[in-house]
Design a protein around this motif. Structure first.
Motif, PDB file in Angstrom:
ATOM      1  N   TRP A  66       0.832  -1.207   0.000  1.00 62.15           N
ATOM      2  CA  TRP A  66       0.000   0.000   0.000  1.00 62.15           C
ATOM      3  C   TRP A  66       0.865   1.254   0.000  1.00 62.15           C
ATOM      4  O   TRP A  66       0.609   2.194  -0.756  1.00 62.15           O
ATOM      5  CB  TRP A  66      -0.899  -0.017   1.229  1.00 62.15           C
ATOM      6  N   MET A 115       0.957   3.973  -3.080  1.00 61.07           N
ATOM      7  CA  MET A 115       0.544   5.347  -2.817  1.00 61.07           C
ATOM      8  C   MET A 115       1.677   6.331  -3.089  1.00 61.07           C
ATOM      9  O   MET A 115       1.449   7.447  -3.588  1.00 61.07           O
ATOM     10  CB  MET A 115       0.053   5.492  -1.379  1.00 61.07           C
ATOM     11  N   THR A 150       1.737   6.799  -6.740  1.00 61.10           N
ATOM     12  CA  THR A 150       0.644   7.679  -7.162  1.00 61.10           C
ATOM     13  C   THR A 150       1.001   9.150  -6.932  1.00 61.10           C
ATOM     14  O   THR A 150       0.759  10.001  -7.804  1.00 61.10           O
ATOM     15  CB  THR A 150      -0.642   7.330  -6.385  1.00 61.10           C
ATOM     16  N   ARG A 210      -4.010   3.356  -7.287  1.00 55.24           N
ATOM     17  CA  ARG A 210      -4.785   3.646  -6.083  1.00 55.24           C
ATOM     18  C   ARG A 210      -5.745   2.508  -5.721  1.00 55.24           C
ATOM     19  O   ARG A 210      -5.758   2.075  -4.559  1.00 55.24           O
ATOM     20  CB  ARG A 210      -5.532   4.973  -6.251  1.00 55.24           C
ATOM     21  N   ALA A 259      -3.688  -0.380  -4.476  1.00 62.98           N
ATOM     22  CA  ALA A 259      -3.083  -0.178  -3.162  1.00 62.98           C
ATOM     23  C   ALA A 259      -4.003  -0.653  -2.042  1.00 62.98           C
ATOM     24  O   ALA A 259      -3.528  -1.117  -0.996  1.00 62.98           O
ATOM     25  CB  ALA A 259      -2.740   1.303  -2.971  1.00 62.98           C
TER      26      ALA A 259
END
Length: 382
Positions: A26, A30, A33, A52, A55
């Motif tokens: 995760w 992130m 992103t 996203r 994640a």
């Protein structure tokens, strides 16, 4: 309190490893992103769409085998797995919605509407926006249905509803009529396109541009910056004006009420001079016509053309202003006025009466012959 560390280890090791892998994945996704935010090349956009939802889906995905590896009882294990499956379904629905939105943005980027000739682009924008919203709504509806069907009680209710589908379907159809009416109207607008984005329309007597076409309403930006929200079904069921249906080109008229002594040839030449000096004129139409006459004035129509409705409105105002200035300066006698002229002419009847002798007092219907009394004093002849 005695703690069975052997039993606890059987829970902690699988779940701990799964949480470590999930939290790490995760965090990495992130971070990716955030790093790709603002970058507009294709791979960055694709990565932003996927990263996203992924994640949040990866931690849930690794928890499924971890829970199955623990000595959880069947009932608790089923409840936990159901929650994880619901979370994964939500992530998948979220991913599909983002894919549809990304596809919509890609199509809109390829067809810009901030150009002079944007008729084809506005058609594609309208179809893309309406269809993408319908598709997003269908994806979300299917996702909610899949989540509800994971509960045994909901499945039982669904079976009971299917047994009485006639009455329930009728009631549901009546209750959902506005929703389905707007959905069908949206599909009709997307396919037949009576309106498109940035179209100039007249709705309920208001002039404005189509700013947004949603799944249930259309937002019209009125000329004074107000926003008119109109249901989609209104455009299917009611007549309205669309000034840019086939082309943005438009004819504009300016009317003048002038005196009969107005020099039409000079007005025609002045209109041509005004049009050729203005960039708003598109070079198609520049016509001066006398369209009406009355007992006091004549009506002159100045017909000009422009590339769009905004230019046409501005050009009409310019033509009126400059033409009135030209007439007031060069031909003031052409402006309308009210006349009252007194002509001193002799009355033929009065003149004839004045030319008669004083004794001529016989009425027009009198009998022929001499008067009974001679007022001059002479005696009548026998």
């Amino acid at each position: 309190m005695h703690v069975d560390w052997t039993l606890a280890a059987e829970y902690l090791w699988p779940i701990g490893i799964a949480l470590l892998i999930g939290i790490t994945s995760w965090w990495l996704l992130m971070a990716l992103t955030r790093r790709l935010k603002g970058r507009e090349y294709r791979r960055a956009r694709i990565a932003r769409v996927i990263s996203r939802p992924l994640a949040f889906a990866l931690p849930l995905l690794v928890l499924i085998p971890a829970l199955e590896a623990t000595p959880l009882q069947d009932r608790w294990l089923d409840q936990a797995l159901r929650l994880l499956h619901i979370g994964l379904t939500a992530c998948f629905v979220w991913f599909l919605v983002r894919v549809v939105a990304a596809g919509e943005q890609a199509i809109l980027r390829e067809h810009r509407i901030d150009v002079a000739d944007n008729l084809a682009a506005r058609r594609i924008h309208t179809q893309t926006r309406v269809l993408s919203r319908v598709l997003m709504g269908a994806i979300i509806l299917v996702g909610i249905s899949m989540v509800l069907l994971t509960f045994p009680m909901v499945r039982q209710i669904g079976t009971a509803l299917l047994a009485s589908a006639g009455i329930i379907g009728l009631v549901a159809g009546i209750a959902a009529k506005p929703v389905f009416g707007n959905l069908i109207a949206g599909l009709q607008i997307a396919l037949t396109q009576p309106i498109r984005l940035d179209d100039v329309v007249i709705v309920e007597g208001e002039w404005g541009r189509v700013e947004e076409i949603g799944s249930s309403y259309v937002v019209v930006r009125v000329w004074d910056e107000r926003r008119m929200v109109v249901p989609l079904t209104w455009f299917i069921e009611n007549p309205f004006q669309n000034w840019t249906r086939r082309s943005a080109d438009l004819l504009g008229t300016a009317f003048l009420w002038l005196d009969y002594r107005a020099p039409i040839g000079a007005i025609r030449a002045e209109l041509e001079r005004i049009c050729h000096s203005e960039k708003l004129w598109d070079g198609r139409v520049c016509v001066t016509q006398v369209t009406e006459t009355s007992e006091h004035t004549l009506q002159v129509r100045l017909l000009v053309s422009a590339r769009n409705s905004g230019d046409a409105f501005d050009l009409r105002c310019i033509v009126r202003e400059r033409m009135l200035d030209f007439l007031a300066r060069e031909h003031p006698q052409a402006l309308p006025r009210t006349r009252a002229e007194l002509l001193e002419q002799p009355d033929p009847a009065l003149q004839a009466a004045r030319g008669r002798p004083a004794g001529h007092v016989r009425s027009p219907g009198a009998e022929d012959g001499e008067p009974a009394v001679d007022v001059t004093g002479s005696t009548p002849r026998s």
